[in-house]
Design a protein around this motif. Structure first.
Motif, PDB file in Angstrom:
ATOM      1  N   TYR A  41     -10.711  33.161 -20.810  1.00  0.00           N
ATOM      2  CA  TYR A  41      -9.667  32.158 -21.009  1.00  0.00           C
ATOM      3  C   TYR A  41     -10.230  30.951 -21.740  1.00  0.00           C
ATOM      4  O   TYR A  41      -9.656  30.468 -22.730  1.00  0.00           O
ATOM      5  N   VAL A  42     -11.378  30.477 -21.296  1.00  0.00           N
ATOM      6  CA  VAL A  42     -11.997  29.306 -21.923  1.00  0.00           C
ATOM      7  C   VAL A  42     -12.437  29.629 -23.343  1.00  0.00           C
ATOM      8  O   VAL A  42     -12.159  28.877 -24.289  1.00  0.00           O
ATOM      9  N   SER A  43     -13.110  30.763 -23.524  1.00  0.00           N
ATOM     10  CA  SER A  43     -13.626  31.086 -24.851  1.00  0.00           C
ATOM     11  C   SER A  43     -12.517  31.393 -25.851  1.00  0.00           C
ATOM     12  O   SER A  43     -12.637  31.093 -27.039  1.00  0.00           O
ATOM     13  N   SER A  44     -11.426  31.993 -25.384  1.00  0.00           N
ATOM     14  CA  SER A  44     -10.343  32.375 -26.288  1.00  0.00           C
ATOM     15  C   SER A  44      -9.467  31.196 -26.700  1.00  0.00           C
ATOM     16  O   SER A  44      -8.973  31.157 -27.833  1.00  0.00           O
ATOM     17  N   GLY A  60     -10.946  19.667 -25.148  1.00  0.00           N
ATOM     18  CA  GLY A  60      -9.754  19.006 -24.632  1.00  0.00           C
ATOM     19  C   GLY A  60      -8.454  19.540 -25.180  1.00  0.00           C
ATOM     20  O   GLY A  60      -7.391  18.972 -24.912  1.00  0.00           O
ATOM     21  N   TYR A  61      -8.507  20.663 -25.914  1.00  0.00           N
ATOM     22  CA  TYR A  61      -7.304  21.227 -26.522  1.00  0.00           C
ATOM     23  C   TYR A  61      -7.186  22.723 -26.248  1.00  0.00           C
ATOM     24  O   TYR A  61      -8.191  23.437 -26.161  1.00  0.00           O
ATOM     25  N   TYR A  62      -5.943  23.170 -26.170  1.00  0.00           N
ATOM     26  CA  TYR A  62      -5.609  24.595 -26.208  1.00  0.00           C
ATOM     27  C   TYR A  62      -5.372  24.966 -27.663  1.00  0.00           C
ATOM     28  O   TYR A  62      -4.562  24.334 -28.355  1.00  0.00           O
ATOM     29  N   LEU A  63      -6.071  25.985 -28.145  1.00  0.00           N
ATOM     30  CA  LEU A  63      -5.932  26.436 -29.521  1.00  0.00           C
ATOM     31  C   LEU A  63      -4.880  27.538 -29.578  1.00  0.00           C
ATOM     32  O   LEU A  63      -5.022  28.590 -28.945  1.00  0.00           O
ATOM     33  N   SER A  64      -3.818  27.333 -30.356  1.00  0.00           N
ATOM     34  CA  SER A  64      -2.718  28.291 -30.392  1.00  0.00           C
ATOM     35  C   SER A  64      -3.044  29.547 -31.190  1.00  0.00           C
ATOM     36  O   SER A  64      -2.438  30.594 -30.967  1.00  0.00           O
ATOM     37  N   GLY A  65      -3.974  29.441 -32.144  1.00  0.00           N
ATOM     38  CA  GLY A  65      -4.231  30.561 -33.040  1.00  0.00           C
ATOM     39  C   GLY A  65      -3.328  30.574 -34.247  1.00  0.00           C
ATOM     40  O   GLY A  65      -3.465  31.432 -35.120  1.00  0.00           O
ATOM     41  N   ASP A  66      -2.393  29.624 -34.320  1.00  0.00           N
ATOM     42  CA  ASP A  66      -1.514  29.495 -35.477  1.00  0.00           C
ATOM     43  C   ASP A  66      -1.910  28.271 -36.279  1.00  0.00           C
ATOM     44  O   ASP A  66      -2.376  27.261 -35.723  1.00  0.00           O
ATOM     45  N   GLY A  67      -1.714  28.351 -37.582  1.00  0.00           N
ATOM     46  CA  GLY A  67      -1.902  27.202 -38.446  1.00  0.00           C
ATOM     47  C   GLY A  67      -0.568  26.570 -38.773  1.00  0.00           C
ATOM     48  O   GLY A  67       0.480  27.195 -38.647  1.00  0.00           O
ATOM     49  N   GLY A  68      -0.608  25.312 -39.218  1.00  0.00           N
ATOM     50  CA  GLY A  68       0.635  24.649 -39.571  1.00  0.00           C
ATOM     51  C   GLY A  68       0.407  23.200 -39.919  1.00  0.00           C
ATOM     52  O   GLY A  68      -0.726  22.744 -40.105  1.00  0.00           O
ATOM     53  N   GLY A  79      -3.541  22.484 -40.847  1.00  0.00           N
ATOM     54  CA  GLY A  79      -4.703  22.704 -39.998  1.00  0.00           C
ATOM     55  C   GLY A  79      -4.343  23.656 -38.869  1.00  0.00           C
ATOM     56  O   GLY A  79      -3.369  24.403 -38.955  1.00  0.00           O
ATOM     57  N   SER A  80      -5.118  23.607 -37.794  1.00  0.00           N
ATOM     58  CA  SER A  80      -4.884  24.474 -36.644  1.00  0.00           C
ATOM     59  C   SER A  80      -3.942  23.779 -35.663  1.00  0.00           C
ATOM     60  O   SER A  80      -4.176  22.629 -35.281  1.00  0.00           O
ATOM     61  N   LEU A  81      -2.894  24.483 -35.257  1.00  0.00           N
ATOM     62  CA  LEU A  81      -1.980  23.925 -34.266  1.00  0.00           C
ATOM     63  C   LEU A  81      -2.613  24.030 -32.885  1.00  0.00           C
ATOM     64  O   LEU A  81      -3.005  25.117 -32.455  1.00  0.00           O
ATOM     65  N   ALA A  82      -2.732  22.895 -32.224  1.00  0.00           N
ATOM     66  CA  ALA A  82      -3.382  22.832 -30.916  1.00  0.00           C
ATOM     67  C   ALA A  82      -2.549  21.948 -29.999  1.00  0.00           C
ATOM     68  O   ALA A  82      -1.727  21.141 -30.454  1.00  0.00           O
ATOM     69  N   ALA A  98     -12.720  26.056 -28.914  1.00  0.00           N
ATOM     70  CA  ALA A  98     -12.787  25.630 -30.319  1.00  0.00           C
ATOM     71  C   ALA A  98     -12.754  24.115 -30.462  1.00  0.00           C
ATOM     72  O   ALA A  98     -13.490  23.542 -31.265  1.00  0.00           O
ATOM     73  N   PHE A  99     -11.879  23.457 -29.691  1.00  0.00           N
ATOM     74  CA  PHE A  99     -11.725  22.002 -29.772  1.00  0.00           C
ATOM     75  C   PHE A  99     -11.708  21.441 -28.355  1.00  0.00           C
ATOM     76  O   PHE A  99     -10.855  21.804 -27.550  1.00  0.00           O
TER      77      PHE A  99
END
Length: 626
Positions: free
Chosen positions: A465-468, A475-483, A442-445, A472-473
């Motif tokens: 900053y918020v939109s990037s 309460g989470y920071y979305l890394s943009g990487d999957g794993g 899934g998405s690493l967050a 997406a989720f």
């Protein structure tokens, strides 16, 4: 050593208690009484009432403690034939002098200074001088083209730009001053002054009334060196631009207090480096790795840091890294997998290692891109030391997932950077926001709040900053990487989920490259994908549809030249294919991921929404190079 599980658990269940204790790793002018300010979440702030100075922590306190004669910086430059050792006392004098020079040029706390320098001691001096004044530096990698520099100048709006007459690459001199002059012509913002380091390999012509010779500035600064400014822990230390999915750079904003605490903790616990030990990060100060682990991390820790102006191969051969380790008794080496792949390509049997005594080396740390198992195994075999993969980003500023050599060393596993670092609540999220199970991709967050040392926001762009990162989720920071995470808690990072590709550790936007291609008068439409490359990790491949009736002769070469001019040689853009059409969905979205998978030799599931499957069928031999 402490037990990882206990430390990690406490960092998540009691972050204020945990980080409040780690604050003692740095020196404060006013110790914080509060650890975390969540009042304006998701804009969290660490140590909000603390006051300190990052330069003081990197230099002054070590000299005061009686360690002024210890080597702070070892400059090793095979491209210029220069080596030099600079003690903490001497580096402090030089930094205070240059800070005085910047102050005399009108730089005040909060002002920005753009630094556009090669890998020379003056780059470190300039960064620390800004920190000393409470000014905000923005370092731009010297390989970037004039228009990329202009974009950053317009966004940061610096009072002063610090540059050099040239950089030195194997076999050629790269003149920086013409690039700077062109950037200032393109930019809307005009800095009041430019300080230019004259290097003997190519002297620059200075603009009267604007440009000041570095030596002249330093002479003036030595007569009235600057003391350390007292800044709030939450005041910005630097802006570092990274590629965005729109092609517009994102200015990552780092604070002073949280940054100093996090890096001090990381040097001891992740890298097992203490005061007096020799540490070498083979990177560039233009990247986050250079900020964190050439300059600030090792100096805050009181270590000796190596500044290397050279390449892994060609300066003079594939034994260059091992020579540096031996000459300077390096205990920890941090570089990108692409550097090790380049060495492996030139010296596959590792014969050149035997010519150098590398017994001082205890660990090889690799990050910045995926570490393939072949490179991992080869490096461990020829060096005879643990090879430590770890995963982090420009945005995080330090490792998110690592094998903590100073806390609780664990067995390493090929393909995995090991386990989440204390402070980072790493989760794998499915598209609906639920947490994935073991071995489920899934998405690493990272659950908010992010720990100290991570980005505060984007420079002058809280909304982005918020939109990037946060939209997406919840309460989470979305890394943009999957794993995914395996049954034992080891994290596996599978790659980017957006259009940012990783070329030899350099994050580049395929959208920005596409923008250059689309600007050519012969191009009707185009796509750029990041294809797997055995040396650089990924390289950009361009696919171009020409306008009807256009003669294709010479177009590919013109496009390569345009990208080199507008993005820079770091893009490593050499591959353009002129094709009849691009595969798209019925809504007009180009199937970039499908093309990338084909180029990488995979067998993708073609989306049912594809408009014309025949286009993809015709393109497949090109992508697979059949």
């Amino acid at each position: 050593m402490a037990d990882y599980a206990d430390v990690y658990r406490r960092s998540l269940t009691d972050p204020e208690g945990f980080w409040g204790e780690q604050a003692a790793l740095v020196s404060w002018f006013r110790k914080p009484t509060r650890v975390l300010d969540a009042e304006h979440a998701p804009f969290y702030r660490w140590f909000p009432d603390g006051r300190l100075n990052t330069c003081y922590n990197a230099l002054d306190r070590h000299v005061i403690a009686g360690r002024g004669d210890q080597a702070a910086l070892i400059y090793d430059s095979p491209v210029s034939g220069t080596t030099a050792t600079i003690t903490y006392a001497t580096l402090l004098q030089d930094v205070a002098a240059f800070a005085g020079a910047l102050r005399d040029l009108g730089v005040e706390p909060g002002d920005r200074v753009v630094i556009y320098l090669p890998m020379v001691p003056e780059a470190v001096i300039a960064m620390l001088a800004c920190a000393r004044l409470g000014a905000v530096h923005s370092v731009v990698f010297g390989g970037f083209a004039a228009n990329e520099l202009a974009v950053r100048i317009d966004d940061a709006r610096p009072k002063v730009v610090v540059s050099a007459s040239c950089g030195i690459e194997p076999g050629r001199i790269v003149e920086y001053k013409p690039l700077l002059d062109r950037a200032l012509e393109l930019a809307d913002h005009a800095p009041s002054s430019c300080v230019v380091l004259q290097r003997p390999q190519a002297e620059a012509t200075l603009v009267e009334g604007r440009d000041i010779d570095w030596a002249t500035a330093m002479h003036a600064g030595r007569t009235n060196p600057a003391p350390c400014a007292e800044v709030a822990a939450t005041d910005p230390l630097y802006i570092l631009y990274t590629s965005g999915t729109t092609g517009k750079p994102k200015g990552i904003l780092r604070d002073n207090g949280g940054h100093a605490v996090a890096l001090a903790w990381s040097m001891r616990n992740i890298y097992d480096i203490e005061a007096g030990q020799v540490w070498w990060t083979a990177s560039d100060v233009g990247w986050v790795v250079g900020h964190s682990y050439i300059v600030y991390g090792p100096l805050i820790a009181g270590a000796t840091t190596v500044l290397y102006e050279g390449k892994p191969v060609g300066t003079p051969d594939a034994g260059a890294f091992w020579r540096v380790v031996a000459d300077h008794q390096v205990e920890g080496l941090f570089t990108a997998p692409t550097a090790i792949r380049a060495i492996k390509k030139e010296d596959p049997e590792g014969i050149l290692v035997a010519a150098h005594d590398t017994t001082s080396l205890r660990h090889l740390f690799l990050a910045g891109e995926r570490l393939d198992p072949g490179t991992y195994e080869w490096a461990g075999r020829i060096l005879g030391v643990p090879v430590i993969d770890h995963w982090w980003q420009t945005e995080t500023g330090w490792a998110v997932v690592a094998n903590l050599r100073g806390l609780d060393p664990m067995p390493t596993r090929p393909g995995s950077p090991s386990v989440p670092v204390p402070g980072f609540d790493v989760q794998v999220l499915l598209p609906d926001g639920s947490v994935a199970g073991p071995n489920q991709e899934g998405s690493l967050a990272i659950r908010l709040p992010l720990p100290p040392g991570t980005l505060q926001t984007l420079w002058r762009d809280d909304e982005r900053y918020v939109s990037s990162y946060l939209a997406a989720f919840d309460g989470y920071y979305l890394s943009g990487d999957g794993g995914y995470v395996d049954d034992d808690g080891y994290v596996y990072v599978m790659g980017r989920t957006d259009d940012v590709i990783n070329v030899a550790g350099h994050r580049l936007s395929t959208g920005a490259i596409e923008g250059v291609l689309a600007g050519h008068p012969a191009v009707a439409e185009c796509a750029v994908i990041g294809a797997a490359d055995p040396l650089k990790g990924q390289v950009p491949r361009g696919l171009v549809v020409l306008k009807a009736g256009v003669d294709p002769e010479g177009v590919a070469a013109e496009l390569v030249a345009a990208v080199r001019d507008q993005i820079g040689p770091v893009a490593a853009f050499k591959d353009v294919e002129i094709v009849a059409g691009l595969p798209k969905t019925r809504s007009g979205k180009i199937l970039r991921r499908t093309m990338r998978q084909l180029a990488d030799g995979e067998h993708p599931v073609v989306p049912s929404t594809i408009e014309d499957p025949a286009v993809l069928t015709a393109l497949e031999p090109v992508l697979r190079r059949e």
